[in-house]
Design a protein around this motif. Structure first.
Motif, short mmCIF file in Angstrom:
data_model
loop_
_atom_site.label_atom_id
_atom_site.label_comp_id
_atom_site.label_asym_id
_atom_site.label_seq_id
_atom_site.Cartn_x
_atom_site.Cartn_y
_atom_site.Cartn_z
N UNK A 194 -3.45 -51.42 7.49
CA UNK A 194 -4.45 -50.83 6.59
C UNK A 194 -5.86 -51.27 6.99
N UNK A 195 -6.03 -52.55 7.26
CA UNK A 195 -7.36 -53.06 7.66
C UNK A 195 -7.82 -52.37 8.94
N UNK A 196 -6.90 -52.22 9.89
CA UNK A 196 -7.25 -51.55 11.14
C UNK A 196 -7.66 -50.10 10.88
N UNK A 197 -6.90 -49.41 10.02
CA UNK A 197 -7.24 -48.03 9.69
C UNK A 197 -8.58 -47.93 8.98
N UNK A 198 -8.85 -48.90 8.10
CA UNK A 198 -10.14 -48.91 7.39
C UNK A 198 -11.29 -49.11 8.37
N UNK A 199 -11.13 -50.05 9.30
CA UNK A 199 -12.19 -50.32 10.28
C UNK A 199 -12.44 -49.10 11.16
N UNK A 200 -11.35 -48.44 11.56
CA UNK A 200 -11.49 -47.23 12.39
C UNK A 200 -12.24 -46.14 11.62
N UNK A 201 -11.84 -45.95 10.36
CA UNK A 201 -12.48 -44.91 9.54
C UNK A 201 -13.95 -45.21 9.31
N UNK A 202 -14.25 -46.47 8.99
CA UNK A 202 -15.65 -46.87 8.80
C UNK A 202 -16.45 -46.64 10.08
N UNK A 203 -15.85 -47.01 11.22
CA UNK A 203 -16.54 -46.82 12.49
C UNK A 203 -16.89 -45.35 12.74
N UNK A 204 -15.92 -44.47 12.44
CA UNK A 204 -16.17 -43.04 12.64
C UNK A 204 -17.26 -42.53 11.70
N UNK A 205 -17.25 -43.03 10.45
CA UNK A 205 -18.25 -42.61 9.47
C UNK A 205 -19.63 -43.09 9.89
#
Length: 465
Positions: A194-205
Motif C-alpha cells: 500500500x505504501x509503495x502504491x501511495x508513493x507511486x500515485x503521489x509521484x504521478x500526481x
C-alpha cells in the motif's frame, strides 16, 4: 486545487464532430478542461466508487435481499442516476446507493427494529417521494443559502478528512486499538505494498502525469498481485471468506442480472404510524448527506456560479431526488451523491461528462460484476487519501479569528470523520452554530430555515442515540 494538467489543442488541429457535440452540451472547454481530461476523470471516479457494486449488495443481503438482485439494483440505480446527473444537471458528481444509509436500512431497521423488508423498502420509497417534492419546491437550495460561508468551508474540509480516513481504514493502515481508540497497523507485506502504491500515485500526481490517479490505481493493483501468492497474506480484506489470502482475485468473467426483487415494495404498510419515524429518518439522512456533499465538492473545486451557490444545484438536486425515488422499486436502499466524485474532480474533471462516463461504466457490470474483485482496496485507498487533500483546501479560508464562525466550522471538520458519519457530524455542527448565536445574543443573525433545520438535526441525533 486541480492536479490534472490542462492540455491545449495543437495549432491547426480541428476538434472532431464528437468533441464539438460534447463540448456544446457539457461546455468543458469553457470550464477550463478537455474531453480527454473529462473522460479520464470519469474513469477515475468510477474506479474509486466501483466497490459499491459489491459492498452495497453484501450489506443488503443481511436484510434479506438476494446478493445477485442487490448487484442488479445497485448497477441500475448508479447507471441511471449518474447518467442523468451528467446529461441533465451537467455536474461531475456520481450517484449511487448511499453507504451508511444502507447500513441504517439493513441493520437498524430490518434487523434491529424487525421491520418487514417490503415495508422497509416502502419507507424508502415514501422518503424518496418527499425528497422529490422538496427538490421540486427548491427547499434544499433555500437551506444552502442559509448555511454561513465558514460552515460551508468546514463541511468541505470535514468531508475531505472523512474520505482520507476511509482510504486509510480500507487499506488497513489505520486500525482500531483498545488503548488509543485508533492506531497504526503493524507493517507487513500488504502495508508495504500500500505504501509503495501511495508513493507511486503521489509521484504521478506531483509530476502532473495525465490520468495520474487512474494510473496509480492500475499500478497499485499490479504490484498487489504477489500478495497471498508469493508473499504476504490478504485474508483480512476478505473477512467473510478468510481462506482467500490473495488481494487480486479472479472470480469469473460474468454473472447474469437478477430482477427478482424489482418492485417488492409495500407502500400502504409503510404508512402505518409505527413506521412513519423511519420515513423521516431516511428523508433527513439523505437530505443532509446530499446537501453536505454538494457543498463540500463545490467549495473544494470552486464549482460555483456567480452567486456563490453550487453550480447547477437545482438540476443536480432534481436528479438526486429522482435517483432516491427509483431506488426502492429497483430493490435497494436510497441513492445519493457520492463523496468519491472528488477523485474525478481532483483529476481535473469539471463537467457533466465526468458523471456520464462514470455512469456508462456501471452498465456492463450488470453482467461483469465478478471482474471487480481484480481491484483491491489498497489500490483505491491512495486516490481517496489524495482526494481528502484536495477537499481540505478551503480550510485556509475559514475566519479562525472569529470564534462565532470558526467553532461550528471546526466542529464540522473534526466530527464528520470522528463520528464516521457526514449526517451526524454536520447535524451537530449546525446545532452548535445555532446555539452559539443564541448564547452570544445574536440569534437574529440565524436565518429562520436554519432554526428549523437545527431542530430537525436535534431530533435526528436523538433518534439515533
Amino acid at each position: 486545487m486541480n492536479y490534472q494538467p490542462q492540455i491545449s489543442a495543437r495549432a491547426g488541429v480541428q476538434p472532431s464532430w464528437l468533441h464539438a457535440v460534447l463540448d456544446r452540451h457539457f461546455q468543458f472547454t469553457r470550464l477550463g478542461s478537455t474531453m480527454r481530461t473529462e473522460i479520464l476523470a470519469g474513469l477515475t471516479t468510477f474506479l474509486a466508487a466501483s466497490y459499491v457494486i459489491v459492498v452495497n449488495p453484501s450489506i443488503l443481503a443481511h436484510a434479506g435481499i438476494p446478493f445477485s438482485a442487490g448487484v442488479t439494483a445497485t448497477v441500475l440505480v448508479s447507471f441511471i442516476g449518474s447518467c442523468a446527473m451528467g446529461l441533465y444537471a451537467r455536474s461531475p458528481i456520481l450517484v449511487a446507493p448511499g453507504m451508511g444509509i444502507n447500513a441504517l436500512f439493513a441493520y437498524t431497521m430490518v434487523i434491529g427494529a424487525k421491520v418487514p423488508l417490503e415495508i422497509a423498502l416502502g419507507c424508502v420509497l415514501w422518503a424518496g417521494v418527499l425528497f422529490t417534492i422538496m427538490a421540486v419546491l427548491n427547499l434544499r437550495s433555500t437551506v444552502i443559502e442559509a448555511i454561513p460561508t465558514d460552515l460551508r468551508y468546514g463541511i468541505a474540509c470535514g468531508i475531505g478528512l472523512f474520505i482520507a480516513l476511509i482510504g486509510l481504514v480500507n487499506a488497513k493502515f489505520i486500525v482500531s486499538n483498545p488503548d488509543t481508540i485508533v492506531g497504526l497497523t503493524t507493517f507487513n507485506p500488504v502495508t508495504l505494498t500500500f505504501i509503495a502504491g501511495f508513493i507511486v500515485t503521489v509521484g504521478l500526481v506531483v509530476r502532473r502525469v495525465p490520468g495520474a490517479m487512474m494510473a496509480g490505481m492500475i499500478l497499485t493493483t499490479l504490484i498487489s498481485i504477489p500478495i497471498g501468492r508469493w508473499w504476504g497474506n490478504g485474508s483480512a480484506f476478505s473477512p467473510e471468506t478468510p481462506d482467500v489470502t490473495t488481494l487480486v482475485n479472479w472470480s469469473g468473467l460474468s454473472a447474469a442480472p437478477d430482477f427478482s426483487f424489482v418492485w417488492q415494495v409495500d407502500l400502504l404498510g409503510a404508512l402505518e404510524v409505527a413506521y412513519i419515524p423511519f420515513i423521516f429518518v431516511f428523508l433527513f439522512t439523505n437530505f443532509v448527506e446530499a446537501l453536505s456533499t454538494f457543498l463540500g465538492l463545490a467549495e473544494a473545486a470552486n464549482l460555483k456560479d456567480e452567486d456563490g451557490m453550487p453550480r447547477n444545484i437545482k438540476e443536480s438536486m432534481h436528479v438526486d431526488a429522482v435517483a432516491a425515488l427509483i431506488s426502492a422499486p429497483l430493490g435497494t436502499s436510497p441513492a445519493t451523491v457520492y463523496l468519491e466524485s472528488g477523485a474525478g474532480i481532483a483529476q481535473g474533471g469539471r463537467s457533466g461528462l465526468v458523471a456520464l462516463v462514470a455512469g456508462l461504466l456501471f452498465l456492463p457490470f450488470l453482467f461483469l460484476s465478478p471482474l471487480l474483485s481484480l481491484v483491491p482496496a489498497i489500490a483505491t485507498a491512495p486516490v481517496l487519501i489524495l482526494t481528502g487533500l484536495f477537499m481540505s483546501e478551503p480550510m485556509g479560508r475559514i475566519r479562525w479569528s472569529d470564534a462565532e464562525e470558526a467553532i461550528p466550522a471546526f466542529l464540522a471538520i473534526v466530527l464528520i470523520p470522528l463520528t464516521f458519519s457526514i449526517t451526524l457530524g454536520l447535524s451537530l455542527a449546525m446545532i452548535a452554530y445555532v446555539l452559539l448565536k443564541l448564547v452570544v445574543g445574536k440569534a437574529g443573525e440565524v436565518k429562520p430555515i436554519m432554526w428549523f433545520v437545527a431542530l430537525l438535526a436535534a431530533a435526528l441525533v436523538a433518534q439515533i442515540q
